[in-house]
Design an enzyme around this catalytic site. Structure first.
Site, PDB file in Angstrom:
ATOM      1  CG  HIS A  36      -1.729   1.220   1.415  1.00  0.00           C
ATOM      2  ND1 HIS A  36      -3.143   1.228   1.491  1.00  0.00           N
ATOM      3  CD2 HIS A  36      -1.441   2.571   1.722  1.00  0.00           C
ATOM      4  CE1 HIS A  36      -3.609   2.363   1.470  1.00  0.00           C
ATOM      5  NE2 HIS A  36      -2.744   3.165   1.842  1.00  0.00           N
ATOM      6  CD  GLU A  37       1.652   3.471   3.860  1.00  0.00           C
ATOM      7  OE1 GLU A  37       1.878   4.367   3.069  1.00  0.00           O
ATOM      8  OE2 GLU A  37       0.724   3.192   4.624  1.00  0.00           O
TER       9      GLU A  37
END
Length: 266
Positions: A58-59
């Site tokens: 996600h990051e």
């Protein structure tokens, strides 16, 4: 066209992330084969490790999209290595999401990479950077539920099926919460570039409290019911039944007695 200039070391996958992947693979194998004496322990480790992998991705998606949009500083900060220890708020991005999974079985959205927005030109690019993170949760959910919506569950062991169902639940909750247009969440980051300066200035002081506001709302019974009804509807649409979700959650909490109905092979 943006020229990406980062060193090879800035893009080298971290041994920490490789280790998390290894734990995911080994515990996934243990869940599939029933190798562990306590299946709940294997499910707990498998789902937790896979959840951390999804948080890292996600990051990474935020950072990678920012890189190609003009912010080359993400490489220097270590965001492209997938190392969770490089995030600016490891507590918010890794520790708290894992704690919330253990306590309540909900995918808590994180927010950890610092993007230098001044380097980026164009509202669409800003919106895409914010959307890239939760879109990885959408993809992760699609992968987890693939055996269900492809009707390919024959031969998939019971405990592994339950683990996938619970992991899919986490991904769907994370995607929905992240896409809410609430200050401090990715959903607001998607629409923020299109808002007027006055609106952004008025909303900015509330950004640090956006996530707390969302979870306060989820304590309201009617809101909580509506939220989880929406989650269940999405998962049912993907072929994941309520029983598999519930048993996955029960197996995950291995320190509690697993209901007998979840230990009987279908």
């Amino acid at each position: 066209m943006t020229t990406v200039t980062t060193s090879r070391g800035d893009r080298r996958v971290s041994p920490v992330f490789v280790g998390i992947l290894a734990v995911t693979a080994v515990t996934g194998w243990a869940t599939w084969t029933g190798f562990a004496e306590q299946p709940g322990v294997a499910v707990f480790l498998f789902v937790t490790a896979a959840w951390i992998v999804s948080l890292c991705l996600h990051e990474y998606a935020h950072a990678r999209t920012a890189l190609h949009s003009g912010d080359i500083s993400v490489g220097e900060k270590g965001y492209l290595t997938l190392n969770p220890l490089k995030y600016t708020h490891a507590l918010l991005s890794i520790v708290l999401p894992v704690v919330f999974v253990i306590m309540g079985g909900i995918g808590l959205p994180g927010g950890a990479v610092f993007i230098e927005r001044g380097r980026i030109r164009g509202r669409w690019r800003h919106s895409l950077i914010s959307a890239a993170g939760p879109l990885t949760n959408v993809v992760f959910a699609a992968v987890c539920t693939a055996p269900f919506w492809l009707h390919a569950l024959d031969g998939v062991p019971r405990d592994f099926r339950y683990a996938l169902a619970f992991l899919a639940l986490l991904q769907v909750t994370a995607a929905i919460l992240n896409f809410l247009p609430v200050p401090g969440l990715d959903g607001y980051g998607v629409i923020e570039p299109w808002l007027s300066y006055n609106v952004k200035r008025q909303v900015e002081p509330f950004a640090p409290f956006g996530l707390l506001f969302v979870f306060a709302l989820l304590w309201v019974p009617s809101v909580n019911i509506a939220f989880f009804d929406a989650i269940d509807a999405i998962l049912r649409g993907l072929g994941v039944d309520d029983f598999s979700q519930a048993c996955g959650h029960e197996l995950y909490r291995f320190w509690r007695e697993t209901p007998e109905v979840c230990t009987i092979s279908p």
